[in-house]
Design an enzyme around this catalytic site. Structure first.
Site, PDB file in Angstrom:
ATOM      1  N   ASP A  72      -6.896  -6.787  -5.427  1.00 46.01           N
ATOM      2  CA  ASP A  72      -6.572  -5.750  -6.401  1.00 46.01           C
ATOM      3  C   ASP A  72      -6.633  -6.276  -7.831  1.00 46.01           C
ATOM      4  OD1 ASP A  72      -6.237  -3.766  -4.573  1.00 46.01           O
ATOM      5  OD2 ASP A  72      -4.054  -3.768  -4.588  1.00 46.01           O
ATOM      6  N   HIS A 102     -54.338  15.750  -4.076  1.00 47.48           N
ATOM      7  CA  HIS A 102     -53.990  14.364  -3.775  1.00 47.48           C
ATOM      8  C   HIS A 102     -55.217  13.613  -3.253  1.00 47.48           C
ATOM      9  CE1 HIS A 102     -49.861  15.687  -4.162  1.00 47.48           C
ATOM     10  NE2 HIS A 102     -49.400  14.442  -3.913  1.00 47.48           N
ATOM     11  N   HIS A 160       1.996   3.059  -3.289  1.00 45.25           N
ATOM     12  CA  HIS A 160       1.041   3.745  -4.168  1.00 45.25           C
ATOM     13  C   HIS A 160       1.417   5.210  -4.362  1.00 45.25           C
ATOM     14  CE1 HIS A 160      -2.136   1.128  -5.540  1.00 45.25           C
ATOM     15  NE2 HIS A 160      -2.251   0.568  -4.354  1.00 45.25           N
ATOM     16  N   GLU A 194      -9.992   1.703   3.817  1.00 48.77           N
ATOM     17  CA  GLU A 194     -10.301   1.196   2.476  1.00 48.77           C
ATOM     18  C   GLU A 194     -10.037  -0.310   2.425  1.00 48.77           C
ATOM     19  OE1 GLU A 194      -8.777   1.833  -2.154  1.00 48.77           O
ATOM     20  OE2 GLU A 194      -7.566   2.548  -0.475  1.00 48.77           O
ATOM     21  N   HIS A 195      -8.852  -0.724   2.835  1.00 48.76           N
ATOM     22  CA  HIS A 195      -8.486  -2.138   2.900  1.00 48.76           C
ATOM     23  C   HIS A 195      -8.240  -2.505   4.357  1.00 48.76           C
ATOM     24  CE1 HIS A 195      -6.927  -0.685  -1.070  1.00 48.76           C
ATOM     25  NE2 HIS A 195      -7.522  -1.796  -1.497  1.00 48.76           N
ATOM     26  N   GLN A 235       0.827  -1.200   0.000  1.00 40.52           N
ATOM     27  CA  GLN A 235       0.000   0.000   0.000  1.00 40.52           C
ATOM     28  C   GLN A 235       0.863   1.252   0.000  1.00 40.52           C
ATOM     29  OE1 GLN A 235      -3.382  -0.223  -0.220  1.00 40.52           O
ATOM     30  NE2 GLN A 235      -3.181   1.930  -0.692  1.00 40.52           N
TER      31      GLN A 235
END
Length: 837
Positions: free
Chosen positions: A765, A824, A665, A731-732, A662
């Site tokens: 991934d 209505h 990235h 996220e993960h 990670q």
């Protein structure tokens, strides 16, 4: 004009050293190189002269900051000086008949007579009329007998085109002294045509920005040099000590005259609100440009508004360093004039923030530029190895790569909350950049796309789109790559196909009232695949397969082109497999705008999905908020992130590998390790693996920035770890624990969970089947990752029989009446009346 000389062996000159610094020029005698460096540093001037007898000695003096090196006439003819700038060379002689040199810009006549010989004067005037190659005129300085020097003599020689060398021992700033007042000596050559005898004076700041126009007298100049302040002559009130009543005082930095000696310039450091009585910095209005930026930053450094981005930069040196590196890279990559100017402005902002944080001013920077300009020796100028070699080879292996360490039981409640925070994104600044790009694409369509692709990607396109069917030759792959993509495709398709909502939900809520819900695909979708030089078939799979399963009739894939204008064949092959109808050869905000608004060749879509940088995210958010384009997006996004929970059963090698997968990235990647009741030895084993694996990775330069900003949090139990993870909402989430599967039931907030020692994030991934386009920045509290339902909308329906309407009608009419919506109520009443007849 007065030309002071300063002898470093004499002890009676200290009182006028600062005054000489204000004049910015002097002949330095008996000074070592270190003496000169100190004098240049203390006075801030690089206008000094010094004697040398060899080129080697001269080079040292030039590099120390000396402006002109004076060579004795006895040696100058023997030296090869042709390769040195003529404006840096002067000749010293005692012989008035000495031939006037061509490769020198000045002559210093030592022990000259106090009377001016007409023949000598005529020769000098002829020589000084020849301008230097770099501009400016040649200069003559005479050293006269000490007892012959007076303001009148200085003026006389000035009128003859010569400056007068005066020893600092003869000069004073003391009003009661019988010695020559340095202010009077300086002003002896100034001229004025005003009846009141005053001199027009331009006051400027240290960046040479004009503050205002005032008047000076000989007395006010002397007083200014004596006090080191801005002192001028008021035509109504006499001596005017600037700021004495308002507090807007001035520190004198430099004083000189113009080429005709009829206008003075005072360089000052302005204090207080400003020079003007209107409380503006200048008499010509507020400052602008770098001066204004520096003022703002200096004010922010003292008293920054809470929550301001500049305050955060001052308080987070790591962030400031990262931004300087980021903006420097963006400037290097910029090509057009506008882009270079834009990126340079960004870099200057962050660089000046660094300067202000360190107590450095623009003036300090300019002084160093002046010092560097005085040097005549030059280094080769090659870049350091880490900027020219591959990252892995450039980084010293001795620098340990470590995460920060915290213990949960040692943190306050507020400190624990702080660990949950992500980096603040300056969305306002990003939006400023993105908005004009989107407006341009909306207005000009394909023409804007091709222009922006040329600007940002440096690729010229004839057409920004490729339409299906895609040419076979554009998707040729080697068998191994094709097999890998096909297997990943099958797994991802199988998992997303299982998510498809194919059955209509039918519920009879009461007799005669049947409600249903059925799924329909979003017809036109845009998929953003980052890339350019990168190869990202995985993202194309993750976005394209669920869109295909959902049955979207039009699939537009946007991806930046390669330098030759093509798309990487892996992405093209996947686009073909998922049934894409168009490939848009563009990236960034312009790609988002093209899909949101449509162009001549890009269909307008109804939803845009896919990851991207902060500009892509900002463009997606802007498009979603623009009701005129009617487009939705998958989710907001921030930097990618992982949270790993590890207990005593974890394999240190596996844990470190997952953290680094990670961290590579980007420099803003968020990496967190929750160490559950690990001993120091167990935790050290993981940290050792992080360093040892990192230094072998090609992207180690990125990891060296992301890992030190990441952290290890020691917790006492799995329950504490799960609680923190749910609050962090990663996220993960990777579970390196015993019986990891049993923990899944307690996970409330996460984009995707990787269960057990053999489930690395990389599997999700690429090929396990789950989707890797996931919510970041804590958005997993309320968003799902991309899935088949991302590309589906649900429609509800209801069908009532007469019986059903009769049974439910009174309830609806009562509720409509309560709300005052009579139409209505009437829509039901007319029907019920017929049923009940």
């Amino acid at each position: 004009m007065l030309f002071p000389s300063f002898d470093f062996k004499k002890t009676d000159q200290g009182s006028v050293a600062s005054a000489i610094g204000y004049l910015g020029k002097a002949y330095l005698e008996n000074a070592t190189v270190d003496d000169i460096k100190s004098f240049v540093h203390d006075t801030g001037s690089t206008g000094y002269w010094a004697m040398a007898s060899s080129v080697e000695e001269a080079t040292q003096l030039w590099d120390a900051g000396v402006y002109k090196v004076v060579f004795p006439a006895s040696v100058i003819a023997t030296l090869d000086l042709e390769s040195y700038p003529v404006d840096r060379i002067a000749l010293a002689t005692t012989n008035l008949s000495e031939p006037l040199p061509t490769h020198a810009s000045a002559i210093l006549y030592l022990n000259a007579p106090a009377t001016i010989d007409p023949t000598w004067q005529a020769a000098i005037q002829q020589w000084t009329k020849t301008l230097l190659p770099e501009g400016g005129n040649r200069q003559v300085v005479v050293q006269l007998p000490a007892d012959q020097i007076s303001p009148e003599v200085i003026h006389q020689f000035h009128m003859a085109g010569m400056d007068t060398l005066v020893s600092a021992s003869q000069l004073t700033t003391d009003k009661t002294s019988q010695q020559l007042d340095i202010g009077q000596a300086f002003m002896a050559s100034a001229t004025t045509d005003r009846p009141d005898g005053l001199y027009a004076t331009l006051v400027v700041d240290e960046s040479n920005q004009a503050l205002g126009l005032v008047y000076s007298s000989i007395e006010s100049v002397s007083e200014s040099i004596r006090t080191g302040q801005g002192v001028f002559q008021s035509r109504a009130r006499g001596l005017w000590y600037k700021g004495a009543t308002s507090g807007a005082t001035q520190t004198l930095k430099h004083i000189d005259v113009d080429c005709d000696a009829d206008c003075l310039r005072f360089v000052v450091q302005q204090h207080g609100a400003g020079f003007c009585h209107l409380n503006t910095r200048t008499c010509f209005g507020p400052s602008g440009g770098l001066t204004s930026l520096q003022q703002t930053l200096q004010e922010r450094h003292k008293n920054a508004p809470e929550g301001s981005y500049t305050a955060r930069l001052f308080n987070d040196p790591g962030l400031l360093r990262s931004k300087i590196l980021e903006e420097a890279e963006e400037l290097c990559d910029a090509t057009s004039k506008d882009e270079v100017a834009w990126e340079a402005a960004d870099l200057i902002y962050f660089a000046l923030t660094k300067c202000v944080a360190s107590g450095v001013s623009l003036e300090d920077v300019e002084k160093n530029l002046d010092k560097k300009a005085r040097k005549v020796t030059r280094r080769p100028g090659n870049a350091k190895p880490k900027f020219t070699q591959p990252a892995a080879a450039a980084v010293p292996l001795s620098d340990r790569i470590e995460m920060k360490r915290y213990s949960l039981d040692q943190l306050s409640a507020q400190q624990q909350k702080d660990l949950l925070l992500r980096p603040i994104i300056d969305s306002q600044e990003i939006t400023k950049r993105v908005t004009p790009i989107m407006s341009d694409v909306r207005a000009r369509g394909d023409a804007a796309l091709t222009d922006l692709t040329k600007k940002f990607d440096r690729v010229e396109l004839q057409c920004p789109t490729i339409q299906a069917p895609f040419p076979e030759h554009l998707m040729q792959l080697d068998p191994k790559t094709k097999a890998a993509i096909d297997q990943a495709y099958d797994n991802i398709y199988k998992f997303h196909d299982a998510q498809m909502d194919r059955e209509t939900l039918v519920v009879e809520t009461m007799p005669g009232v049947v409600c249903s819900r059925f799924a329909r695909p979003i017809e036109r979708v845009g998929l953003y695949v980052p890339g350019g030089t990168a190869v990202l078939p995985s993202t194309t799979l993750m976005l394209g397969i669920p869109a295909k399963v959902a049955g979207c009739s039009q699939i537009v894939i946007a991806t930046p082109p390669r330098p030759d204008g093509s798309v990487v064949p892996e992405v093209m092959y996947v686009a073909h497999k998922v049934g894409a109808t168009h490939i848009l050869l563009a990236g960034g905000a312009q790609a988002v705008a093209a899909m949101a608004y449509g162009t001549q060749t890009v269909p307008k879509v109804d939803k845009i999905c896919g990851p991207g940088n902060q500009y892509v995210t900002a463009a997606k958010m802007l498009a979603q908020n623009d009701t005129s384009c009617l487009v939705s997006i998958d989710m907001p996004a921030g930097p990618s992130e992982v949270l790993v929970i590890a207990d005593h059963t974890a394999n240190p090698t596996y844990v470190a590998a997952d953290l680094l997968s990670q961290a590579e990235h980007g420099t803003d990647s968020q990496v967190v390790l929750l160490a559950v009741d690990l001993t120091d030895i167990q935790l050290q084993a993981i940290e050792d693996q992080v360093h040892e694996q990192a230094i072998r990775l090609p992207r180690v330069d990125i990891i060296r920035q992301s890992i030190p900003k990441s952290y290890v949090l020691r917790v006492g139990s799995l329950q504490q770890a799960i609680q923190f993870s749910n609050e962090y909402a990663p996220e993960h989430l990777i579970l390196h624990t015993d019986n990891a599967r049993d923990l899944v039931k307690d996970i409330n907030n996460a984009g995707s969970v990787f269960v057990g020692h053999y489930s690395p994030e990389s599997m999700g991934d690429y090929a396990s089947g789950t989707n890797h386009t996931l919510p970041t920045y804590g958005y997993s509290r309320m968003y799902s990752g991309v899935n088949t339902l991302t590309f589906i909308k649900h429609i509800t329906s209801q069908e009532l029989t007469a019986e059903g309407l009769d049974n439910l009608g009174d309830t609806v009419m009562q509720l409509a009446a309560i709300e005052g919506l009579d139409a209505h109520k009437n829509a039901v009443a007319v029907r019920v009346a017929d049923i009940r007849k």
